[in-house]
Enzyme design. Structure first.
Site, mmCIF file in Angstrom:
data_model
loop_
_atom_site.group_PDB
_atom_site.id
_atom_site.type_symbol
_atom_site.label_atom_id
_atom_site.label_comp_id
_atom_site.label_asym_id
_atom_site.label_seq_id
_atom_site.Cartn_x
_atom_site.Cartn_y
_atom_site.Cartn_z
ATOM 1 N N GLY A 30 0.793 -1.237 0.000
ATOM 2 C CA GLY A 30 0.000 0.000 0.000
ATOM 3 C C GLY A 30 0.819 1.278 0.000
ATOM 4 O O GLY A 30 0.325 2.336 0.385
ATOM 5 N N GLY A 75 2.517 2.465 -2.791
ATOM 6 C CA GLY A 75 2.566 3.117 -4.108
ATOM 7 C C GLY A 75 3.446 2.419 -5.125
ATOM 8 O O GLY A 75 3.798 3.006 -6.150
ATOM 9 N N LYS A 76 3.768 1.132 -4.892
ATOM 10 C CA LYS A 76 4.606 0.384 -5.853
ATOM 11 C C LYS A 76 3.945 0.296 -7.229
ATOM 12 O O LYS A 76 4.606 0.416 -8.248
ATOM 13 C CB LYS A 76 4.860 -1.057 -5.365
ATOM 14 C CG LYS A 76 5.706 -1.189 -4.141
ATOM 15 C CD LYS A 76 5.970 -2.652 -3.802
ATOM 16 C CE LYS A 76 4.727 -3.468 -3.511
ATOM 17 N NZ LYS A 76 3.983 -3.051 -2.324
ATOM 18 N N THR A 77 2.636 0.038 -7.227
ATOM 19 C CA THR A 77 1.950 -0.152 -8.508
ATOM 20 C C THR A 77 1.926 1.145 -9.306
ATOM 21 O O THR A 77 2.159 1.140 -10.528
ATOM 22 C CB THR A 77 0.516 -0.674 -8.262
ATOM 23 O OG1 THR A 77 0.614 -1.911 -7.560
ATOM 24 C CG2 THR A 77 -0.235 -0.893 -9.553
ATOM 25 N N LYS A 103 3.246 -8.893 -13.217
ATOM 26 C CA LYS A 103 2.941 -9.103 -11.799
ATOM 27 C C LYS A 103 2.856 -10.614 -11.604
ATOM 28 O O LYS A 103 1.866 -11.245 -11.975
ATOM 29 C CB LYS A 103 1.591 -8.435 -11.480
ATOM 30 C CG LYS A 103 1.092 -8.651 -10.074
ATOM 31 C CD LYS A 103 1.580 -7.589 -9.128
ATOM 32 C CE LYS A 103 1.059 -7.844 -7.713
ATOM 33 N NZ LYS A 103 1.562 -6.840 -6.766
ATOM 34 N N GLY A 128 6.680 -7.043 -7.309
ATOM 35 C CA GLY A 128 6.463 -8.058 -6.281
ATOM 36 C C GLY A 128 5.133 -7.847 -5.584
ATOM 37 O O GLY A 128 4.234 -7.173 -6.093
ATOM 38 N N PRO A 139 5.593 12.573 -5.909
ATOM 39 C CA PRO A 139 4.664 13.157 -4.929
ATOM 40 C C PRO A 139 3.286 12.513 -5.026
ATOM 41 O O PRO A 139 2.980 11.805 -5.991
ATOM 42 C CB PRO A 139 4.608 14.632 -5.336
ATOM 43 C CG PRO A 139 5.046 14.688 -6.751
ATOM 44 C CD PRO A 139 5.877 13.463 -7.031
ATOM 45 N N LEU A 147 -0.259 12.529 -6.141
ATOM 46 C CA LEU A 147 -0.838 13.235 -7.286
ATOM 47 C C LEU A 147 -2.357 13.259 -7.167
ATOM 48 O O LEU A 147 -2.982 12.247 -6.854
ATOM 49 C CB LEU A 147 -0.439 12.537 -8.587
ATOM 50 C CG LEU A 147 1.067 12.464 -8.846
ATOM 51 C CD1 LEU A 147 1.362 11.598 -10.063
ATOM 52 C CD2 LEU A 147 1.650 13.859 -9.027
HETATM 53 N N1 LIG Z 1 1.870 9.065 -6.150
HETATM 54 C C1 LIG Z 1 0.594 8.815 -5.791
HETATM 55 N N2 LIG Z 1 -0.332 9.782 -5.892
HETATM 56 C C2 LIG Z 1 -1.621 9.519 -5.533
HETATM 57 N N3 LIG Z 1 -2.061 8.338 -5.060
HETATM 58 C C3 LIG Z 1 -1.166 7.339 -4.940
HETATM 59 C C4 LIG Z 1 0.203 7.520 -5.290
HETATM 60 N N4 LIG Z 1 0.864 6.365 -5.047
HETATM 61 C C5 LIG Z 1 -0.056 5.510 -4.574
HETATM 62 N N5 LIG Z 1 -1.279 6.080 -4.516
HETATM 63 C C6 LIG Z 1 -2.521 5.445 -4.063
HETATM 64 O O1 LIG Z 1 -2.220 4.719 -2.877
HETATM 65 C C7 LIG Z 1 -2.847 3.436 -2.895
HETATM 66 C C8 LIG Z 1 -1.799 2.339 -2.795
HETATM 67 O O2 LIG Z 1 -0.949 2.416 -3.927
HETATM 68 P P1 LIG Z 1 -0.416 1.123 -4.688
HETATM 69 O O3 LIG Z 1 0.447 1.615 -5.800
HETATM 70 O O4 LIG Z 1 -1.525 0.222 -5.057
HETATM 71 O O5 LIG Z 1 0.467 0.460 -3.532
HETATM 72 P P2 LIG Z 1 1.263 -0.931 -3.515
HETATM 73 O O6 LIG Z 1 1.423 -1.390 -4.929
HETATM 74 O O7 LIG Z 1 2.556 -0.618 -2.845
HETATM 75 O O8 LIG Z 1 0.431 -1.874 -2.687
HETATM 76 C C9 LIG Z 1 -3.665 3.376 -4.176
HETATM 77 O O9 LIG Z 1 -4.991 3.764 -3.907
HETATM 78 C C10 LIG Z 1 -2.991 4.397 -5.070
HETATM 79 O O10 LIG Z 1 -3.844 4.957 -6.030
HETATM 80 MG MG LIG Z 2 0.845 -3.149 -5.919
#
Ligand SMILES: Nc1ncnc2c1ncn2[C@@H]1O[C@H](COP(=O)(O)OP(=O)(O)O)[C@@H](O)[C@H]1O
Ligand SMILES: [Mg+2]
Length: 210
Positions: free
Chosen positions: A13, A15-17, A33, A102, A185, A187
């Protein structure tokens, strides 16, 4: 140039994705993935396709699609599936660059004995570590860096995600002796356009060539 890059992180959670979507877009890469745990709503692959603007042929299918949003070992057990960590191999992309995401952090179990980090070590693919900038990140980041070093996994650098926190970022990069790749940042709105501009402003494609 590293043809293949693993995107991992200090936690789930963080922001990796979103980072992987921006990176695949920046590098013109394909995304993979290996283990998707949780199928309700958008999967990570569909988020990356949407926010990275990747066409369908640049999203590889997930070898494991598990129903429950849980640690892979647990999600697999619920579905009556065994993840064969030793047989999890990276698909051939015919020379195209590949961004691999991952699940969770480095030490998530895939079965009773294997951790995701063991698979990364076997693959010998360089890693980008995503880290939050919020409180608690120094400890999580330094532990992750030490685990990677202990297994001889190449770390391309750290990608920070969140609001600016220069002191935490400095402490992690100095104490961990790692390169700071940039900071994405938060977004709002989060779209293919805003992600692409933020990525271009925050990261340099050359930094992902090992
Ligand atoms: N740079 C960003 N700006 C706005 N929202 C973000 C950003 N990075 C992550 N999020 C939000 O945070 C949540 C978790 O991000 P996600 O990329 O799915 O995490 P992870 O892959 O590490 O589990 C999602 O709802 C995503 O849209
Ligand atoms: Mg992810």
């Amino acid at each position: 140039m590293s043809q293949r890059i693993v995107v991992t992180g200090t936690d789930t959670g963080i922001g990796k994705t979103i980072f992987a979507a921006g990176l695949a877009d920046l590098l013109g890469a394909t995304y993979w993935k290996p283990i998707q745990a949780g199928l309700e709503g958008e999967t990570d692959s569909s988020v990356v396709a949407r926010l990275g603007g990747l066409s369908g042929d640049r999203i590889l299918s997930e070898p494991y699609r598990l129903r429950t949003p849980a640690s892979p070992h647990h999600a697999a057990a619920i579905d009556g599936v065994r993840i064969d960590a030793d047989a999890l191999d990276v698909p051939d992309t015919g020379g195209r660059r590949l961004v691999i995401e991952g699940s969770g952090g480095l030490m998530v179990p895939l079965d009773r004995s294997a951790l995701y980090i063991d698979v990364f070590a076997r693959w010998r693919i360089p890693v980008v570590l995503c880290a939050r900038t919020a409180l608690g990140t120094i400890n999580h980041s330094l532990l992750s860096i030490e685990a990677l070093q202990n297994r001889g996994i190449e770390l391309l650098g750290i990608a920070f995600i969140g609001e600016s926190n220069p002191e935490s970022e400095r402490a992690i990069c100095e104490i961990g002796s790692v390169r700071r790749l940039g900071r994405l940042p938060r977004l709002s709105p989060l779209t293919n356009d805003t992600l692409r501009s933020a990525f271009a402003a925050s990261f340099k494609s050359a930094d992902f060539d090992s």
